[in-house]
Design an enzyme around this catalytic site. Structure first.
Site, short mmCIF file in Angstrom:
data_model
loop_
_atom_site.label_atom_id
_atom_site.label_comp_id
_atom_site.label_asym_id
_atom_site.label_seq_id
_atom_site.Cartn_x
_atom_site.Cartn_y
_atom_site.Cartn_z
N HIS A 122 1.08 -0.97 0.38
CA HIS A 122 0.29 0.17 0.40
C HIS A 122 0.84 1.08 -0.25
O HIS A 122 1.96 1.31 0.75
CB HIS A 122 -0.95 -0.11 1.28
CG HIS A 122 -2.30 -0.37 1.20
ND1 HIS A 122 -2.55 -1.95 0.91
CD2 HIS A 122 -3.44 -0.64 1.02
CE1 HIS A 122 -3.70 -2.17 0.84
NE2 HIS A 122 -4.41 -1.58 0.91
N SER A 551 9.10 32.52 20.90
CA SER A 551 9.79 31.48 20.75
C SER A 551 9.26 29.79 21.07
O SER A 551 9.12 29.65 21.97
CB SER A 551 12.03 31.48 21.08
OG SER A 551 11.37 31.86 22.87
#
Length: 640
Positions: A122, A551
């Protein structure tokens, strides 16, 4: 005991003691071939491996009994055995009749030992297929004779070629279901040959087989394909050239895995020889340091050896006391590998989370582990059309070409020359998950042209002049938490104490150094990387640096911490709840974000990853900025 069958050629239990010893020695020293089976869904990969195990007498009697029962349970016709059930071990695999995970199986013939990886067909499990192919020498590409060459056949063929597998077998399976028609076989081979030229596959070996019936799998030629004059699959697997044979013809290479020092009288370097051969007295070079010496002894489990070759694990002792440790490579003195910190590489992305350009990942190449930053891809490769597509990142199963920068030089060779020194994996620093596999093409020329210039006045001298220890006080928190205000108060107090400081503020830096960056996740990562580099240069000048940035990601804060010496990075978490920060909203940013006018705003439609182990934490709900500054000063004292 193993299932014997009528055609078993030997019975070790009947041999005399000397013959048993000789038999066991022969088994131990057999050559090993690693190969994979791949192709589209339901092409018969698991059935083929089950058949190989059965025909090579590698199934135990209790396994055979259980297999017969499972075959009846899963609806196999008549008394036939469903060989796929030997390999498909997961319940989900048996229920759906597909392979999901990579299954490794061992079997042996009189000539060779084999490790085979049954890889899923797959598309969503492409990363599992890449894992299985990474150590293989040969790939068996299965094609259903009823369906011909499919898109997934091409995908897997491209991947195994990309991963350096040059021995390809085109196994046209289920020939029994098309009446063993030669015309069908010839048409599939012709179609695959056209495709193979497109990907640069120089040659492949086509074999008509039936995994269910056993045609052309064992050594006996099948009476059902009198028109086929080639070898059976087993014959081909037993005679194909091994990777170690080719590796022995290259220059000597041995990545050091362990420094063996059992006592003061012995110091050896243990590792697996990845290329060439070595003898006592051979001159060698340690890379990347460049130090040279000669081999004194080759020590193995069986005692000292006169020679060691690629594929052997040994311990080398050297005639000189040279600096050599794990991660270094001992190589031929006159033909060493390169060392660099910037590369171009092909990357196969294997994680559910997309690649974050600029983020620091652990890069593991052989026994070397360094921090690497991956840049935005130059292009992504469409594995269906092989087109080069523009891309800003790579998602699950994506394949692209990108540049990488490591925090220090590593020893490498192009992947085309050496898998061991050219193939690497990337590991997420926070989750420790393997997120990508990569293949180095070459080092970048700029990495070879740029060198560190030695200076006589270093960071210790700068710090001594200022009578202080350099530090980075890294303030992090949501917008409106008070980072800039508190950082300003802390800097004022430090200046009153005659400390040399500099404050880097998020908004101020975006007016100049980072004015070209937006607020996407990729740009935020680059924003912090640049600030980290600037902060590092300022600490080299002996300064105490204060930074006030949201940040938002732990990975980038950790990246800056790792740039600095131990103890110089102090993370200060300004812990203000989102609702409080939003109530303040001095700049009106939260209001715009809520109205959809401001995209990628931290806390609204972009995440904030709070520090887990910050050195200092302040809550501005309970204290004033001045009180917070006093508390921080207390925590960082003494400053020298």
């Amino acid at each position: 005991m193993p299932y014997s069958g009528e055609n078993q050629a030997y019975a070790p239990e009947a041999l005399i003691a000397d013959d048993i010893a000789a038999y066991l020695d022969a088994q131990q020293h057999k050559e090993m071939l690693r190969f994979i089976t791949c192709g589209s869904v339901d092409d018969g990969k698991s059935t083929l491996i089950g058949r190989l195990l059965y025909d090579s007498k590698m199934i135990f009697e209790d396994q055979l009994t259980a297999l017969e029962g499972d075959s009846a349970k899963h609806g196999t016709q008549g008394d036939a055995i469903d060989f796929a059930l030997l390999v498909d071990g997961l319940a989900a695999e048996r229920e759906q009749g597909i392979t999901i995970d990579v299954a490794y199986r061992f079997f042996a013939t009189e000539k060779r030992k084999f490790i085979v990886a049954d890889t899923p067909g797959h598309e969503q499990y492409t990363r599992n297929m890449v894992t299985g192919a990474s150590t293989a020498d040969l790939a068996v590409i299965l094609v259903d004779a009823r369906k011909g060459v499919l898109e997934q056949t091409k995908r897997h063929s491209f991947l195994v070629h990309l991963l350096g597998i040059r021995h390809l077998v085109l196994a046209v399976n289920k020939m029994d279901l098309v009446g063993y028609d030669q015309a069908i076989f010839d048409r599939i081979v012709a179609d695959y040959q056209i495709f193979a030229k497109e990907i640069g596959a120089e040659a492949f070996t086509p074999i008509p087989i039936s995994g269910f019936k056993g045609d052309n799998i064992t050594t006996a030629p099948s009476a059902n394909t009198p028109w086929y004059a080639g070898s059976s699959l087993i014959d081909h697997l037993e005679t194909v050239e091994l990777a170690n044979t080719r590796a022995q013809e290259r220059a000597f290479r041995m990545p050091v895995q362990w420094v063996n020092r059992p006592n003061l009288d012995f110091r050896g370097f243990a590792g697996l020889i990845s290329g060439g051969s070595v003898k006592p007295g051979d001159p060698v070079r340690i890379v990347p340091s460049g130090k040279t010496s000669k081999v004194k002894r080759i020590v193995s489990f069986d005692g000292d050896q006169d020679e060691a070759v690629a594929g052997q694990s040994v311990t080398l002792t050297l005639k000189d006391e040279v600096d050599c440790s794990r991660g270094d490579v001992i190589a031929a003195a006159d033909d060493p590998p390169e060392a660099s910190d910037q590369f171009e590489a092909t990357i196969v992305w294997m994680d559910e989370q997309a690649m974050k350009p600029g983020r620091g990942y652990w890069l593991k190449l052989g026994s070397q582990t360094v921090t690497a930053n991956v840049q935005a891809p130059k292009y992504e490769i469409c594995v269906n059309t092989f087109e080069h597509l523009a891309a800003k990142t790579l998602k699950l199963n994506g394949i692209g070409v990108a540049e990488l920068r490591t925090d220090r030089p590593i020893t490498f060779e192009p992947y085309a020359n050496s898998r061991q020194l050219g193939g690497f994996i990337l590991i997420d620093k926070y989750t420790n998950a393997t997120v990508a596999a990569g293949m180095i093409h070459f080092s970048l020329r700029r990495a070879q042209n740029v060198h560190w210039q030695a200076t006589e006045i270093g960071r210790d001298h700068h710090a001594a002049l200022k009578n202080q220890k350099p530090r980075v006080l890294w303030f992090t928190g949501l917008s409106g938490s008070g980072k800039s205000t508190i950082a300003n108060e802390v800097e004022k107090r430090l200046n009153l104490m005659n400390r040399h400081t500099f404050l880097l503020d998020g908004d101020n830096v975006r007016h100049g150094l980072n004015k070209d960056l937006g607020f996407t996740e990729t740009d935020r990562i680059e924003n912090i990387r640049r600030i980290g580099e600037v902060a590092k240069l300022m600490t080299d000048a002996g300064l105490i640096v204060l930074t006030a940035f949201i940040s938002p990601f732990r990975a980038e804060r950790r990246m800056v911490r790792e740039m600095l010496p131990e103890g110089e990075f102090i993370e200060i978490f300004v812990d203000t709840p989102l609702e409080v920060a939003e109530q303040r909203d001095v700049k009106g940013l939260y209001k715009k974000a809520r109205e959809g006018q401001l995209k990628n705003f931290t806390g609204i439609d972009s995440p904030y990853e709070a520090p887990e182990n910050a050195e200092i934490r302040v809550n501005t709900v309970d204290i004033t900025p001045a009180e917070a500054a006093d508390y921080i000063i207390e925590q960082i004292m003494p400053l020298k």
